[in-house]
Design an enzyme around this catalytic site. Structure first.
Site: not given
Length: 291
Positions: A86, A97, A156, A164, A189, A276
């Site tokens: 990640d 992300d 998020h 977030h 994700e 993700e």
């Protein structure tokens, strides 16, 4: 509507993240050092012109998230591991992300479950769709392959130096939720598991972030805080400051200036997969910045 210059920064971060994630995943092999992989991959982000949005997460098997190498970490990958990689990259605070699962065993269907759930969720993203509807689709894709979605982990919202935010993208169906709007940026994700579908805090915490600006008296803690502040609340790894005093870090934690992110895990013996991407919502769909 998002400013075109900001969209471009998100895209630049996403392009670096995509390349660095692929390179990091290729380094996941039996007997390879986790610490070496993490250090090389994080350095590559900088070399490519990005900044590290959060420490590279390497979470094994029943661990779902928030694990990274410690200073002097001697762990290596093993045959049979299910490895979540990640990665977070930012340009001027605008974050990409992205994550993928590397299977060192025979868990193709588990890996497919989270990846297919992600692709289905992305195909639904457009103004007017609710996050609850997306969560239901994620849950369906995972469950129809015989696994459970991890219900207490979510996608998020992303913003400038914000990792977030709103909206929260659930991995299970729910009534209502946030209505997706043009200009939103967020990470989706899905996590699929052979276990309980709920993660809990483990005993280890190697990732932290600043959550307040209180004054400190201890000189070493004051010095460490001045360095941490440059992160602008984005998470950092304990190993990045391993040459500093552990007492200083402990003091910042005790005073509520920083918080830790314990490794999140499902039940022993279970396996978790993750996929993700980061998206920006457009008038009739979305841009995937990390694909």
């Amino acid at each position: 509507m998002m400013d075109e210059e900001i969209v471009e920064l998100y895209k630049q971060a996403g392009d670096i993240a995509k390349k660095c994630l692929a390179n990091a995943a290729a380094r996941v092999k039996p007997d390879a050092s986790i610490l070496d992989l993490v250090e090389v991959s994080e350095a590559e982000i900088i070399d490519m012109g990005g900044e590290i949005a959060f420490p590279l997460n390497i979470s094994l098997n029943n661990n779902a998230a928030h694990d990274t190498a410690s200073a002097g970490d001697t762990r290596c990958f093993s045959k049979g591991d299910v490895v979540k990689v990640d990665m977070g990259v930012h340009i001027d605070g605008y974050v990409a992300d992205t994550a993928m699962t590397v299977d060192l065993g025979k868990n193709d269907l588990l890996v497919e479950a989270s990846r297919s759930a992600l692709n289905t969720a992305i195909s639904m993203v457009k103004p007017g769709v609710t996050t609850g509807e997306i969560g239901a689709a994620v849950q369906k894709e995972i469950e129809r392959r015989g696994y459970r979605p991890v219900s207490n982990l979510t996608g998020h919202g992303l913003g400038k130096y914000l990792l977030h935010g709103i909206p929260t993208i659930p991995n299970v169906g729910m009534s209502g939720g946030t209505v997706i709007e043009e200009g939103m940026s967020f990470a989706i994700e899905p996590f699929a598991t052979t276990g309980s579908g709920q993660v809990t805090d483990g005993p280890r915490a190697e990732i932290f972030s600043q959550i307040s600006n209180r004054n400190v008296r201890l000189p070493s803690a004051k010095k460490l805080l001045s360095e941490i502040k440059t992160r602008q609340s984005l998470p950092f790894a304990r190993r990045w400051y391993s040459g500093k005093s552990e007492i200083a870090l402990a003091q910042l934690y005790k005073q509520g200036i920083i918080r830790g992110y314990p490794v999140l895990h499902d039940i022993p013996g279970s396996l978790v997969s993750q996929a993700e991407h980061t998206v920006i919502v457009t008038e009739d769909g979305c841009i995937i910045t990390t694909a």
